[in-house]
Motif scaffolding. Structure first.
Motif, PDB file in Angstrom:
ATOM      1  N   MET A   1       0.810  -1.216   0.000  1.00 36.79           N
ATOM      2  CA  MET A   1       0.000   0.000   0.000  1.00 36.79           C
ATOM      3  C   MET A   1       0.844   1.266   0.000  1.00 36.79           C
ATOM      4  O   MET A   1       0.380   2.331  -0.426  1.00 36.79           O
ATOM      5  N   GLY A   2       2.072   1.198   0.525  1.00 38.64           N
ATOM      6  CA  GLY A   2       2.937   2.367   0.557  1.00 38.64           C
ATOM      7  C   GLY A   2       2.417   3.465   1.464  1.00 38.64           C
ATOM      8  O   GLY A   2       2.436   4.644   1.113  1.00 38.64           O
ATOM      9  N   ILE A   3       1.881   3.081   2.631  1.00 39.99           N
ATOM     10  CA  ILE A   3       1.376   4.095   3.573  1.00 39.99           C
ATOM     11  C   ILE A   3       2.107   3.932   4.898  1.00 39.99           C
ATOM     12  O   ILE A   3       2.773   2.916   5.144  1.00 39.99           O
ATOM     13  N   LYS A   4       1.923   4.947   5.794  1.00 40.24           N
ATOM     14  CA  LYS A   4       2.601   4.904   7.091  1.00 40.24           C
ATOM     15  C   LYS A   4       1.611   4.697   8.236  1.00 40.24           C
ATOM     16  O   LYS A   4       2.001   4.428   9.362  1.00 40.24           O
ATOM     17  N   HIS A   5       0.305   4.857   7.931  1.00 37.14           N
ATOM     18  CA  HIS A   5      -0.686   4.745   9.020  1.00 37.14           C
ATOM     19  C   HIS A   5      -1.372   3.373   8.968  1.00 37.14           C
ATOM     20  O   HIS A   5      -1.149   2.578   8.060  1.00 37.14           O
ATOM     21  N   PHE A   6      -2.183   3.144  10.000  1.00 36.78           N
ATOM     22  CA  PHE A   6      -2.973   1.905  10.056  1.00 36.78           C
ATOM     23  C   PHE A   6      -4.445   2.244   9.847  1.00 36.78           C
ATOM     24  O   PHE A   6      -4.889   3.339  10.170  1.00 36.78           O
ATOM     25  N   ASN A   7      -5.208   1.265   9.323  1.00 33.50           N
ATOM     26  CA  ASN A   7      -6.650   1.467   9.153  1.00 33.50           C
ATOM     27  C   ASN A   7      -7.415   1.160  10.441  1.00 33.50           C
ATOM     28  O   ASN A   7      -8.495   1.688  10.671  1.00 33.50           O
ATOM     29  N   ARG A   8      -6.875   0.292  11.238  1.00 38.09           N
ATOM     30  CA  ARG A   8      -7.493  -0.063  12.520  1.00 38.09           C
ATOM     31  C   ARG A   8      -6.403  -0.460  13.487  1.00 38.09           C
ATOM     32  O   ARG A   8      -5.353  -0.969  13.073  1.00 38.09           O
ATOM     33  N   LEU A   9      -6.691  -0.291  14.773  1.00 37.54           N
ATOM     34  CA  LEU A   9      -5.902  -0.982  15.782  1.00 37.54           C
ATOM     35  C   LEU A   9      -6.893  -1.842  16.551  1.00 37.54           C
ATOM     36  O   LEU A   9      -7.923  -1.343  17.019  1.00 37.54           O
ATOM     37  N   ILE A  10      -6.614  -3.142  16.599  1.00 34.65           N
ATOM     38  CA  ILE A  10      -7.516  -4.035  17.321  1.00 34.65           C
ATOM     39  C   ILE A  10      -6.822  -4.463  18.608  1.00 34.65           C
ATOM     40  O   ILE A  10      -5.714  -4.997  18.574  1.00 34.65           O
ATOM     41  N   ALA A  11      -7.481  -4.184  19.724  1.00 34.55           N
ATOM     42  CA  ALA A  11      -6.888  -4.518  21.016  1.00 34.55           C
ATOM     43  C   ALA A  11      -7.781  -5.509  21.735  1.00 34.55           C
ATOM     44  O   ALA A  11      -8.956  -5.664  21.403  1.00 34.55           O
ATOM     45  N   GLU A  12      -7.199  -6.195  22.707  1.00 35.20           N
ATOM     46  CA  GLU A  12      -7.993  -7.111  23.518  1.00 35.20           C
ATOM     47  C   GLU A  12      -7.685  -6.828  24.977  1.00 35.20           C
ATOM     48  O   GLU A  12      -6.513  -6.764  25.365  1.00 35.20           O
ATOM     49  N   ALA A  13      -8.716  -6.643  25.784  1.00 34.79           N
ATOM     50  CA  ALA A  13      -8.510  -6.423  27.217  1.00 34.79           C
ATOM     51  C   ALA A  13      -8.222  -7.768  27.872  1.00 34.79           C
ATOM     52  O   ALA A  13      -8.550  -8.819  27.317  1.00 34.79           O
ATOM     53  N   ASP A  14      -7.630  -7.723  29.068  1.00 40.90           N
ATOM     54  CA  ASP A  14      -7.283  -9.007  29.706  1.00 40.90           C
ATOM     55  C   ASP A  14      -8.503  -9.718  30.278  1.00 40.90           C
ATOM     56  O   ASP A  14      -8.461 -10.919  30.559  1.00 40.90           O
ATOM     57  N   SER A  15      -9.598  -8.990  30.467  1.00 41.45           N
ATOM     58  CA  SER A  15     -10.854  -9.645  30.879  1.00 41.45           C
ATOM     59  C   SER A  15     -12.027  -8.773  30.461  1.00 41.45           C
ATOM     60  O   SER A  15     -11.855  -7.588  30.172  1.00 41.45           O
TER      61      SER A  15
END
Lengths: 412, 239
Positions: free
Chosen positions: A218-232
Motif C-alpha cells: 500500500m505504501g502508507i505509514k498509518h494503520f486502518n485499525r488498531l484491534i486490542a484485547e482487554a485481559d478480561s
C-alpha cells in the motif's frame, strides 16, 4: 346472556356460511402471516448478526482513525491517518494501558491479485497472527505467518478459497507465487470455505503480515485499525478509557469533540445492530399491518351484508326477548371470532413459513439460521386481529342491534 | 284485572305529506285464559294491533295495559324481558333458524332468559313433547314439513311458559291438514295448559277455532262476540 353462550351462538352463525366466513378472514390471515413472518425472520437475522459480532469476542476493542460519523452525510475521511506506529507503541506500553492483553494493527486495501494471466480482485488484509485467533478462523492448508516474517517484511500470504480457485483452479497453491501490485508474494496457507465471518469474507481475502502490506503493497505509514484485547471482560471499560486518555495526550487533544479517533467495543456494536434490525423489523411489520386494515374493511363489509341478510333472524331474536346489547354482543362476537381465527391461522402459517425459511436459509448460507418465533409476535398477532374484529365489527353490530323486531313479523 | 286492556288506542304513521291512520280508536279487554281471534282483511290494522299488543311498537294515543302496566312503565331492556318471559310469538313464516336443530331452535328464548342453563334441555324437550315432535328433536328445519315447522315455532313460543301466546296467521302458509294440526296444538295449549292465545287471521274458518272473535276493519273494532259454534281441530299429530 352469558358470554360463553354468545360465543357458541357466534360460532353457529359463522358455520351457517362457512365458505364466506373463510374468504372473509383471508385478508386477516395474510396480514398476520406477513407480520409473523417479518418478526420471526427479523429475530432470526438479528440472532445471526449478533452471533457473528459475538464471535469476535467480548474483550475486543477496535480503535478507528478519524472522527466518529454523526450521521449519514458526515465526512469520515478526516484524520484517516491519525493512527501510526507511534500510537501503536504508546498503547502497547503497560504504563499507559495496564489491562491491555494484545494489540494488533490492521491495514486493508482492495487489490488485483495475479497468477500468470489469471487475475482476481480481492481485499488484502495486513495484520498479525492475532487475526486468525480473533476470528477463530485458521488455514485449512498450510500455516499462519510467524513473528519473524512480520518483523522481516516477508512477502507471504494466506489466501481465501475463492481466490485460490480463481487463480490456481484445482492445482495446489501452497508454495506458489502470486503477484500483488508488482510484488511477488508466496502463498503459505489457504483458508477453507469459511464464507462471511463477522464483517470479513474469508473466501475472497488475502491475509498478509501488516508490515509487508503497509509498506510494500500500500505504501502508507498509518494503520486502518488498531484491534486490542482487554485481559478480561470486566476491564474492557477501563481499557477503553485508558486508550482514549493515552491517544488524547499523545495528540494533545483536550476537547473530546475534537477526537481524531474513535473506539468501538462489542457491546456497542451489539446495541447498534440490535437497534438497526429492530427498526427494520418494525418498519416491515408496519407495512404488513396495512394489509390488516384492508382485511378489517373486508370484515366490516361482509358483516354489513350478513346483518342485512339476517334481518329476520335479528327481528325474531328481539321479538323473543333479546335486548339491543345482546344482539350487539352476538355480532361483535362473530366479528372478533372471525378475526381471532384469522389471527391464529396467520400465526400458524407465518410460523411454518418462517420455519421453512430458516431451513432454506441455513442450507443456502451454509450457516445456522435459528428459527425463532417470539412469544411477543404471537400475542401481538392474535391480539391485533381481535382488536381489528372489535373496531371493524362495532359498526355492523350496532346496525344489527338497532333493527326493529317488527321486521321479523313482516312476511315477504 | 284483565290481562289485556285496550282503550281507544290509535296508531298513526306520519309519512311524507301523507298521514296513515292504521288504528283509529280501538277498545277491548282480554282476560287470562281466553282464546281470542283478531280477524280482519288485509290492511285492516290487525298486524299493527299485534305489534302494539306484543310491545313491539308504540301506539300513538289511547291506553294499552298489559297486566296493568303500559309500555311507558318499562325501560327498553324491561320490554325485552317482558316479551321473553310473558309473551310467545308464532309467525306465519315460522322464522326458525336455518341449519339449527329443532332442539336448539326451541331453546332460543331461554338464551335470553335468566333460567339456569342446566334446565334448558329439559324445558325445550317438554315443549317439543307438547307439540308432538319428540321424534324430530335433532332434525333441522329443512328436513321438516310446513306443519312440523310451525309446531316447532309453537314449541319455541311456549318453552318459557308465557302467559300469552300471539299467533300471527299461523296457518297462512300451510295446507288444511297441517293447519288443522297447528290449530289443534293451539287449542290444546289453551285448554290443557291454560295459556291465553291471541290469534291473528283473515279467515273466518280459522278464527272460529277461538272462543271469541274481535273483528277489525279500517282500524276500528267492527264486532266483538263469542263464537257460537266453535270449531274443534280434530286432526291429531301424525307421529
Amino acid at each position: 346472556m352469558k358470554l360463553s353462550y354468545s360465543f357458541s351462538t357466534a360460532i353457529a352463525g359463522l358455520k351457517t356460511n362457512k365458505r364466506r366466513s373463510m374468504l372473509t378472514i383471508l385478508g386477516i390471515v395474510i396480514g398476520i402471516t406477513s407480520i409473523i413472518l417479518v418478526m420471526s425472520l427479523g429475530a432470526g437475522a438479528q440472532d445471526l448478526i449478533l452471533g457473528q459480532i459475538k464471535s469476535i469476542g467480548a474483550k475486543t476493542i477496535a480503535i478507528i482513525p478519524g472522527r466518529e460519523p454523526k450521521g449519514p452525510t458526515d465526512i469520515v475521511a478526516s484524520f484517516a491517518d491519525s493512527l501510526k506506529q507511534r500510537e501503536f507503541d504508546a498503547l502497547e506500553r503497560k504504563v499507559n494501558v495496564p489491562h491491555l492483553a494484545k494489540i494488533m494493527p490492521i491495514v486493508f486495501s482492495s487489490e488485483a491479485i495475479a497468477n500468470g494471466s489469471e487475475t482476481y480482485r480481492a481485499t488484502v488484509f495486513g495484520a498479525t497472527d492475532l487475526f486468525t485467533s480473533l476470528y477463530n478462523v485458521y488455514p485449512a492448508q498450510g500455516r499462519v505467518f510467524t513473528e519473524e516474517e512480520i518483523r522481516g517484511y516477508a512477502p507471504v500470504a494466506i489466501i481465501g478459497s475463492k481466490v485460490r480457485t480463481q487463480l490456481f483452479g484445482d492445482s495446489d497453491a501452497i508454495g506458489q507465487n502470486i503477484r500483488i501490485k508488482g510484488n511477488n508474494v508466496r502463498v503459505i496457507g489457504v483458508f477453507g470455505g469459511q464464507g462471511q465471518v463477522s464483517f470479513v469474507n474469508f473466501d475472497e481475502m488475502v491475509l498478509m503480515p501488516y508490515t509487508t502490506t503497509q509498506r510494500t503493497i500500500m505504501g502508507i505509514k498509518h494503520f486502518n485499525r488498531l484491534i486490542a484485547e482487554a485481559d478480561s471482560e470486566e476491564n474492557v471499560k477501563t481499557t477503553v478509557d485508558d486508550i482514549t486518555a493515552t491517544l488524547r495526550s499523545l495528540h494533545n487533544i483536550s476537547d473530546p469533540t475534537k477526537d481524531d479517533f474513535f473506539i468501538q467495543t462489542q457491546a456497542e456494536a451489539l446495541s447498534t445492530v440490535g437497534t438497526i434490525t429492530n427498526a427494520l423489523t418494525l418498519f416491515l411489520a408496519a407495512i404488513a399491518a396495512i394489509s390488516l386494515v384492508v382485511g378489517g374493511v373486508g370484515i366490516m363489509n361482509i358483516m354489513l351484508v350478513s346483518v342485512t341478510e339476517r334481518t329476520r333472524e335479528i327481528g325474531l331474536r328481539k321479538a323473543i326477548g333479546a335486548t339491543e346489547k345482546e344482539i350487539l354482543t352476538q355480532f361483535l362476537m362473530e366479528a372478533v371470532t372471525l378475526t381471532g381465527v384469522g389471527g391464529i391461522v396467520g400465526v400458524l402459517l407465518g410460523g411454518s413459513l418462517s420455519f421453512l425459511a430458516s431451513i432454506i436459509l441455513t442450507h443456502q448460507l451454509g450457516r445456522v439460521w435459528l428459527f425463532s418465533l417470539p412469544i411477543s409476535s404471537i400475542v401481538l398477532g392474535i391480539g391485533v386481529s381481535a382488536v381489528i374484529g372489535l373496531v371493524f365489527g362495532i359498526y355492523p353490530a350496532r346496525q344489527a342491534s338497532k333493527k326493529s323486531p317488527m321486521e321479523a313479523l313482516r312476511y315477504e | 284485572m284483565p290481562l289485556i286492556e285496550v282503550q281507544n288506542v290509535t296508531k298513526v304513521y306520519p309519512g311524507e305529506g301523507v298521514v296513515t291512520t292504521a288504528l283509529n280508536g280501538v277498545s277491548f279487554t282480554i282476560n287470562a285464559g281466553e282464546f281470542v281471534a283478531i280477524m280482519g282483511p288485509s290492511g285492516s290494522g290487525k298486524s299493527t294491533l299485534l305489534h302494539i299488543l306484543g310491545f313491539l311498537d308504540r301506539h300513538t294515543d289511547g291506553i294499552y295495559r298489559f297486566e296493568g302496566k303500559t309500555i311507558d312503565d318499562y325501560s327498553s331492556i324491561d320490554i325485552a324481558r317482558v316479551r321473553n318471559k310473558k309473551m310467545g310469538f308464532v309467525f306465519q313464516a315460522f322464522n326458525l333458524l336455518p341449519r339449527t336443530s329443532v332442539l336448539e331452535n326451541v331453546k332460543l328464548p331461554l338464551l335470553y332468559s335468566d333460567i339456569p342453563e342446566s334446565r334448558w334441555n329439559a324445558m325445550a324437550l317438554e315443549a317439543i313433547n307438547t307439540v308432538g315432535l319428540e321424534h324430530r328433536v335433532q332434525h333441522e328445519p329443512a328436513q321438516l314439513s310446513g306443519g312440523e315447522k310451525q309446531r316447532v315455532a309453537i314449541a319455541r313460543a311456549l318453552v318459557n311458559d308465557p302467559a300469552l301466546i300471539f299467533a300471527d296467521e299461523p296457518t297462512g302458509n300451510l295446507d288444511s291438514k297441517s293447519g288443522q294440526m297447528v290449530m289443534n296444538a293451539l287449542q290444546k295449549l289453551n285448554e290443557e295448559h291454560g295459556h291465553t292465545i291471541i290469534l291473528i287471521t283473515h279467515e273466518t274458518q280459522t278464527a272460529e277455532h277461538a272462543q271469541r272473535i274481535i273483528r277489525i276493519r279500517d282500524g276500528m273494532v267492527e264486532g266483538d262476540e263469542k263464537v257460537a259454534h266453535r270449531r274443534v281441530a280434530t286432526m291429531e299429530f301424525v307421529k
